[in-house]
Design an enzyme around this catalytic site. Sequence first.
Site, short mmCIF file in Angstrom:
data_model
loop_
_atom_site.label_atom_id
_atom_site.label_comp_id
_atom_site.label_asym_id
_atom_site.label_seq_id
_atom_site.Cartn_x
_atom_site.Cartn_y
_atom_site.Cartn_z
N HIS A 395 0.83 -1.21 0.00
CA HIS A 395 0.00 0.00 0.00
C HIS A 395 0.86 1.26 0.00
O HIS A 395 2.09 1.18 0.07
CB HIS A 395 -0.91 0.01 1.23
N GLU A 469 3.30 -0.37 4.06
CA GLU A 469 2.93 1.00 3.71
C GLU A 469 4.17 1.74 3.20
O GLU A 469 5.19 1.80 3.89
CB GLU A 469 2.39 1.74 4.95
#
Length: 557
Positions: A395, A469
Amino acid sequence: HGSPGEPRALFALPAARGPLPAPRWPIECEVIKEAIEHIEWVPPEPEPFCQPMVHGRAPAALAEDQGTVVYQLSPAPQGSCFTRARAGGSPGPLSSPAAPLEGPQDTTLLFESRFESGNLQRAVKVGPYEYVLRLRPDLYTTKHTQWFYFRVRNTRRDPLYRFTIANLAKPKSLYGEGTRLLLYSQRDAQSRGIGWRRVGTDVRYYRGVEEEPAGFCLSWTVRFPHDGDTCFFAHSYPYTYSDLQRYLRVLAGDPARSRHCAVRPLCRSLAGNTIYLLTITSPAGAAGKRAVVLSARAHPGETGGSWAMRGLLDFLLSAHPDARLLRRLFVFKVVPMLNPDGVVVGNSRCSLAGRDPNRAYETARGGSFPGVWHLRAMVERLLAEREVLLYCDFHGHSRKNNVFMYGCDGGGAGAGTRLHPRVFPMMLSKNAPDKFSFPSCKFKVQKSKAGTGRVVMWRMGVSNSYTMEVAFGGSTLGGRSSHFTVEELKSLGSLLCDTLLDFCDPHPAKLQQCLGEVDTLLRQRLGREPGCGSSWSDVPTSELESSTSGSDSSVSD
């Protein structure tokens, strides 16, 4: 679309020759015919963050409602939903959303975004070189404005231009902390081999005028490198569905690499775009091997995930001895683009169902979220035949710099079960000390995250289940304060591979060392003495989180 159980017989797999299958768009989307492709380039010097501007609005020459509309796409009707799709989008002749120029002396910019991953709804000229822009919300929703990617023509080299995007959704952004945005000059790419670069002075991120809807503003000034150039602006390095198909086509035409990699359709998206599943392992077969499951682009605006995935695939399919060893040890199941429809239409977060796919793993039906449904079913089948050592979903993060992970500590009894989910991220931080921040990692399983891939895979039995992330900005570690390049994003893929080998090293020294370090770190956090009995069972997970990692980051995944 056929039942979710059985994919349609006719799948467009990228053949080594011939045209790429054209992306399928919702029937109401207009799409220009030109193919947009960008060269890859790595800046010779690091690109530092800029000095963050003290909060305060950018001065506008004119209010938006007093300016001239120079680009306007008709918005989707309120409350509409996806009906059908077609290769190349709307069948009719294209409209002309850009206002025509009045002659060679007219310096108005010509805007365009009706291409893959493009996102711009409207541009208003409020001064000779100043524009207020509005992004199109995710299709069939009224929110999630974050990703942007658009083209301008008719540039002039001397003036300082100001742009303000006036309808961003999030109250906080790395643009408020020194992140600059990306510019691509067609002329520089053709004549000098220069690709995407960081630009923008006086970059500000602030709350818009109260009476307006969704209103956070990103404002920046910039000079264009040439007169009469074609330039693009983007939130991060674009990686489109066609980019993926081009990559898979090159792979299909390479006998050495395709020996280790089977490319199959996982399923079709709502619009009928193929969602690809890659199985990577040594040709000797899969008996007795553990599995690793990786996915990216559940959220289409988080393009860094695709670049990290690109780097991972490049490494894993290479002749490097470590790559060979990994293929011998594991079966890799990789879904490089889980939400191709969102990527095609330029969404930030949603699929054409108008909802976030990474909240749908618990409840997904094949009809609304085919990618999520089939990925989950694939992992269930996989778990029935072998151990799945690791699941990682790639992500992007818009409010915290560096790279970090979210894992799952369900507050089990023994110290081992509490510390173990922290080991892989700790190892990765050692392999990538200038990019990966262990203190930013979180391991709490929040109720609001129950539908995420990482939590559902963990409940299914994958104990090392993570969201990785990757900041839209860059790194503040190891004395750095600079943006990530494409090359660095790709390196995250090979670093993850290195870390897998450390994690599975038959000599447990590295594992023990990291367990020890995690233990010490958590004791420091709690103010407990080392060696005072290692019962972690009674400590709530929230107390094991770093107080410095900030509560504002709890929305991502």
